[in-house]
Design a protein around this motif. Structure first.
Motif, PDB file in Angstrom:
ATOM      1  N   UNK A 112     -68.361   6.147 -38.108  1.00  0.00           N
ATOM      2  CA  UNK A 112     -67.139   7.296 -38.291  1.00  0.00           C
ATOM      3  C   UNK A 112     -67.211   6.799 -37.037  1.00  0.00           C
ATOM      4  N   UNK A 113     -65.425   7.193 -36.216  1.00  0.00           N
ATOM      5  CA  UNK A 113     -65.032   6.927 -34.937  1.00  0.00           C
ATOM      6  C   UNK A 113     -65.360   8.377 -34.473  1.00  0.00           C
ATOM      7  N   UNK A 114     -65.654   8.376 -33.238  1.00  0.00           N
ATOM      8  CA  UNK A 114     -65.713   9.299 -32.402  1.00  0.00           C
ATOM      9  C   UNK A 114     -64.900   9.499 -31.694  1.00  0.00           C
ATOM     10  N   UNK A 115     -64.071  10.988 -31.865  1.00  0.00           N
ATOM     11  CA  UNK A 115     -62.519  11.105 -31.433  1.00  0.00           C
ATOM     12  C   UNK A 115     -63.149  12.083 -30.260  1.00  0.00           C
ATOM     13  N   UNK A 116     -62.651  11.317 -29.316  1.00  0.00           N
ATOM     14  CA  UNK A 116     -62.043  12.156 -27.732  1.00  0.00           C
ATOM     15  C   UNK A 116     -61.157  12.101 -26.791  1.00  0.00           C
ATOM     16  N   UNK A 117     -61.008  12.491 -25.930  1.00  0.00           N
ATOM     17  CA  UNK A 117     -60.023  12.799 -24.591  1.00  0.00           C
ATOM     18  C   UNK A 117     -59.687  11.549 -24.515  1.00  0.00           C
ATOM     19  N   UNK A 118     -58.479  10.988 -24.336  1.00  0.00           N
ATOM     20  CA  UNK A 118     -57.812  10.135 -23.821  1.00  0.00           C
ATOM     21  C   UNK A 118     -58.386   9.211 -22.144  1.00  0.00           C
ATOM     22  N   UNK A 119     -59.469   8.847 -21.863  1.00  0.00           N
ATOM     23  CA  UNK A 119     -60.050   8.982 -20.653  1.00  0.00           C
ATOM     24  C   UNK A 119     -59.293   7.513 -20.262  1.00  0.00           C
ATOM     25  N   UNK A 120     -59.984   6.983 -19.233  1.00  0.00           N
ATOM     26  CA  UNK A 120     -59.821   5.748 -18.309  1.00  0.00           C
ATOM     27  C   UNK A 120     -59.986   4.620 -18.899  1.00  0.00           C
ATOM     28  N   UNK A 121     -59.503   3.335 -19.237  1.00  0.00           N
ATOM     29  CA  UNK A 121     -59.500   2.650 -20.232  1.00  0.00           C
ATOM     30  C   UNK A 121     -59.130   2.885 -21.579  1.00  0.00           C
ATOM     31  N   UNK A 122     -59.127   3.485 -22.290  1.00  0.00           N
ATOM     32  CA  UNK A 122     -58.631   3.719 -23.163  1.00  0.00           C
ATOM     33  C   UNK A 122     -57.333   2.681 -23.650  1.00  0.00           C
ATOM     34  N   UNK A 123     -57.981   1.886 -24.663  1.00  0.00           N
ATOM     35  CA  UNK A 123     -56.252   1.443 -25.443  1.00  0.00           C
ATOM     36  C   UNK A 123     -55.298   2.074 -26.135  1.00  0.00           C
ATOM     37  N   UNK A 124     -54.158   2.596 -25.398  1.00  0.00           N
ATOM     38  CA  UNK A 124     -53.365   3.361 -26.932  1.00  0.00           C
ATOM     39  C   UNK A 124     -51.532   1.956 -27.211  1.00  0.00           C
ATOM     40  N   UNK A 125     -51.079   2.665 -28.350  1.00  0.00           N
ATOM     41  CA  UNK A 125     -50.084   1.918 -28.789  1.00  0.00           C
ATOM     42  C   UNK A 125     -48.974   2.614 -27.881  1.00  0.00           C
ATOM     43  N   UNK A 126     -48.411   1.970 -28.059  1.00  0.00           N
ATOM     44  CA  UNK A 126     -46.333   2.472 -27.420  1.00  0.00           C
ATOM     45  C   UNK A 126     -45.658   2.097 -28.767  1.00  0.00           C
ATOM     46  N   UNK A 127     -45.283   3.167 -28.336  1.00  0.00           N
ATOM     47  CA  UNK A 127     -44.197   3.945 -29.913  1.00  0.00           C
ATOM     48  C   UNK A 127     -42.659   4.015 -29.610  1.00  0.00           C
ATOM     49  N   UNK A 165     -48.256  11.439 -27.512  1.00  0.00           N
ATOM     50  CA  UNK A 165     -47.188  11.844 -28.464  1.00  0.00           C
ATOM     51  C   UNK A 165     -48.325  11.816 -29.336  1.00  0.00           C
ATOM     52  N   UNK A 166     -49.687  10.642 -29.084  1.00  0.00           N
ATOM     53  CA  UNK A 166     -50.556  10.759 -30.741  1.00  0.00           C
ATOM     54  C   UNK A 166     -51.796  10.573 -30.256  1.00  0.00           C
ATOM     55  N   UNK A 167     -53.167  11.454 -30.498  1.00  0.00           N
ATOM     56  CA  UNK A 167     -53.529  11.657 -30.544  1.00  0.00           C
ATOM     57  C   UNK A 167     -54.834  11.876 -31.680  1.00  0.00           C
ATOM     58  N   UNK A 168     -55.922  11.171 -31.000  1.00  0.00           N
ATOM     59  CA  UNK A 168     -56.619  10.972 -32.543  1.00  0.00           C
ATOM     60  C   UNK A 168     -57.271  12.266 -32.096  1.00  0.00           C
ATOM     61  N   UNK A 169     -57.573  13.252 -31.108  1.00  0.00           N
ATOM     62  CA  UNK A 169     -58.419  14.294 -30.935  1.00  0.00           C
ATOM     63  C   UNK A 169     -58.101  15.178 -31.997  1.00  0.00           C
ATOM     64  N   UNK A 170     -58.949  16.150 -32.439  1.00  0.00           N
ATOM     65  CA  UNK A 170     -57.667  17.707 -32.909  1.00  0.00           C
ATOM     66  C   UNK A 170     -57.339  18.413 -31.637  1.00  0.00           C
ATOM     67  N   UNK A 171     -56.308  18.849 -32.635  1.00  0.00           N
ATOM     68  CA  UNK A 171     -55.361  19.876 -31.687  1.00  0.00           C
ATOM     69  C   UNK A 171     -55.854  21.012 -32.169  1.00  0.00           C
ATOM     70  N   UNK A 172     -55.977  22.392 -32.172  1.00  0.00           N
ATOM     71  CA  UNK A 172     -56.037  23.569 -32.818  1.00  0.00           C
ATOM     72  C   UNK A 172     -54.255  24.246 -32.293  1.00  0.00           C
ATOM     73  N   UNK A 173     -53.263  24.645 -33.375  1.00  0.00           N
ATOM     74  CA  UNK A 173     -52.209  25.668 -32.655  1.00  0.00           C
ATOM     75  C   UNK A 173     -52.647  26.886 -33.527  1.00  0.00           C
ATOM     76  N   UNK A 174     -51.260  27.388 -32.775  1.00  0.00           N
ATOM     77  CA  UNK A 174     -51.329  28.455 -32.941  1.00  0.00           C
ATOM     78  C   UNK A 174     -51.391  29.474 -34.693  1.00  0.00           C
ATOM     79  N   UNK A 175     -51.083  29.078 -35.291  1.00  0.00           N
ATOM     80  CA  UNK A 175     -50.595  29.769 -36.950  1.00  0.00           C
ATOM     81  C   UNK A 175     -52.358  29.873 -36.994  1.00  0.00           C
ATOM     82  N   UNK A 176     -53.606  28.703 -36.588  1.00  0.00           N
ATOM     83  CA  UNK A 176     -55.026  28.678 -36.904  1.00  0.00           C
ATOM     84  C   UNK A 176     -54.435  27.050 -37.340  1.00  0.00           C
ATOM     85  N   UNK A 177     -53.458  26.202 -38.362  1.00  0.00           N
ATOM     86  CA  UNK A 177     -53.795  25.352 -38.101  1.00  0.00           C
ATOM     87  C   UNK A 177     -54.370  23.925 -37.481  1.00  0.00           C
TER      88      UNK A 177
END
Length: 167
Positions: A43-58, A108-120
């Motif tokens: 299972x992939x560990x979901x963390x912040x986007x930090x130095x040396x993280x490779x991201x896809x350009x959309x 614009x997209x991150x694998x780390x989860x982010x909470x929303x105001x409505x609880x989702x």
């Protein structure tokens, strides 16, 4: 009394191993343990986007992949809507952005989860970025894939207007 406790403990020990009459063997227990460990490690560990993280350009700026050099906000790293400084690692031959160029980008997209105001919670399968200039205006003219509406709060309305799907 001590004999009673010793016999009770030995019965408990045997019941944990499956008893003497069961068909369990030490090898089957160890293979189950190894299988659980391999599932956990795969299972992939979901963390912040930090130095040396490779991201896809959309977007259609010409870059395919970028590597984060620095997150401009936060000590741990960048999340949805944060701006990063990145280096272009892969690019299309006739694009606006060339390989090796240092650019700014908005996550614009991150694998780390982010909470929303409505609880989702919102979480994506990949890490993706839209390239912007120093003033925060997008370099490309199209944005591909879903973009979360949290970007509105971060003042990236232009990226939202270019996006095909707002999640």
């Amino acid at each position: 009394m001590a004999g009673f406790l010793a016999s009770k403990c030995s019965r408990v020990g045997r019941s944990l191993l499956g008893g003497l009459g069961n068909n369990w063997s030490a090898s089957s227990v160890s293979t189950q343990h190894e299988m659980t460990n391999s599932n956990f490690l795969s299972q992939q560990v979901r963390t912040f986007i930090q130095m040396r993280t490779v991201l896809k350009v959309v977007d259609n700026s010409g870059a395919k992949k970028v590597m984060c050099i620095q997150a401009l906000k936060g000590k741990k790293g960048a999340r949805l809507g944060d701006t990063i400084i990145a280096s272009v690692k892969e690019a299309y031959p006739n694009g606006k952005v060339k390989k090796g160029k240092v650019v700014y980008g908005v996550v614009v997209r991150a694998a780390m989860q982010k909470g929303r105001c409505d609880g989702s919670e919102v979480k994506f399968d990949d890490n993706a970025v839209v390239l912007v200039d120093k003033q925060g205006q997008p370099i490309g003219t199209r944005v591909f894939g879903p973009v979360p509406h949290e970007l509105r709060r971060k003042k990236h309305v232009k990226i939202l207007s270019l996006a095909g799907h707002i999640a």
